[in-house]
Design a protein around this motif. Structure first.
Motif: not given
Length: 381
Positions: A158-173
């Protein structure tokens, strides 16, 4: 016989996740091994001094170790020594403690972009929400990226990338799930978005340890695309984009008690200490003489060691066929190791700690020699 697998290729787990922690230790050949997971890499000077003191009393004077998930390991402990260390850490407190005042650690790794202050609050909120939970597998990896992509290459579950809005990555995608705004419920902020994804994974995980084992579609569904994933390497070891930070490299992630105490002193003088998944230490806003004070203990400039990693090897690991770290040090000294391609030296076919991405795995054999295998991705099974 190979391990049984599901129809989708994921392994069937016949045992519970045994990833070490502060209280759930691993019994290695040299004693108990305790692992402490910093929140986004943060560690306080007082905590670092306690780890250094524990390392001083460890069997064979084992150094502290940094892991590929930005955790600290203390080896060679007695059971009582490990318990005393955990109790002492629980008494330290602070905004992002290794253990809270109830002695609870974070059950899985929460890594974050080490140079950016913007990631500190969401990483802390995620860790605080997960503390003490027993339903979260230790192999799960959560990442908070400041938008530079430095931790996206870890292929976090689970990865979140900060921004407006923040975005989610799952298992590298990447997914099409953003943090939608202040009134959007559980996905209103980066931490809430990550926690919502973790809860979704727990609801469907069965006996799986990683999101990839059940598939990103089963966790949140509807990925935006199936585009080819771009592997983002940490290519700037020992450099910092900001003038206000310094990054140093302990050889093979080993931090001696003396080095730990110098780092702690620098922390007392205002440097914010962040360990990274690349087994480096970033000092935000360090004193002007930080590099000079650390030069006797760690690599502070370009180094052959920057492209090398290794398992612990014999005699600390009973399964290792070779003295991996001693052999590697001799190879570096004679110019036979260290180059552009990352090389990971291991003492047996398990290849513990192999990093993601293209890597030359230099594997010890029962006869005491080594063979080299160039691989892309993690070594498994």
């Amino acid at each position: 016989m190979p391990a049984p697998r599901r129809r989708d290729g994921a392994p069937v787990r016949a045992r519970a996740d045994a990833c070490p922690g502060a209280w759930r230790r691993h019994d290695a050949a040299d004693g108990a091994l305790a692992r402490f997971r910093p929140v986004g890499g943060a560690i306080a000077p007082a905590e670092l001094r306690l780890l250094a003191d524990a390392s001083d009393t460890a069997a064979d004077a084992a150094p502290l170790e940094l892991t590929s998930r930005g955790s600290w390991q203390v080896r060679g402990l007695t059971v009582k020594g490990a318990d005393d260390l955990a109790a002492a850490l629980a008494a330290v407190g602070g905004p992002a403690p290794l253990l809270d005042d109830q002695g609870r650690d974070v059950p899985c790794s929460v890594v974050a972009s080490p140079r950016s202050r913007a990631v500190d609050a969401p990483a802390r909120a995620i860790a605080d929400a997960l503390r003490g939970r027993t339903d979260v597998p230790g192999r799960l990896l959560v990442a908070v990226d400041d938008g530079t992509g430095d931790v996206l290459g870890l292929d976090a579950d689970v990865a979140v990338v900060l921004g407006t809005p923040a975005r989610l990555h799952l298992a590298g995608a990447p997914t099409d799930i953003p943090a939608a705004g202040p009134t959007a419920g559980p996905t209103a902020d980066p931490a809430g978005l990550a926690l919502a994804a973790i809860e979704a994974f727990l609801a469907v995980r069965g006996d799986a340890w990683r999101v990839a084992e059940v598939g990103a579609a089963a966790v949140l569904g509807a990925l935006r695309t199936r585009e080819q994933k771009r592997v983002l390497e940490h290519a700037e070891v020992l450099t910092c984009a900001e003038r206000t930070c310094v990054e140093v490299l302990p050889r093979l992630g080993e931090v001696t008690p003396a080095a730990a105490r110098v780092l702690a002193d620098l922390g007392d003088e205002g440097a914010a200490l962040r360990v990274t998944p690349w087994r480096t230490v970033v000092l935000r806003d360090p004193p002007d003489d930080a590099r000079e004070r650390l030069a006797a203990h760690v690599e502070t400039g370009p180094s052959r060691w920057a492209s090398l990693s290794a398992c612990v090897g014999a005699p600390r690991c009973a399964k290792s066929h070779t003295d991996v770290r001693g052999d590697l040090a001799r190879a570096v000294a004679t110019g036979r190791a260290g180059g552009l391609l990352h090389a990971h030296w291991v003492g047996c076919a398990r290849a513990c700690g192999t990093p993601a991405g293209p890597v030359a795995v230099v594997e010890g054999t029962p006869g005491g020699t080594y063979r080299t295998i160039v691989r892309t991705g993690r070594v498994s099974g």
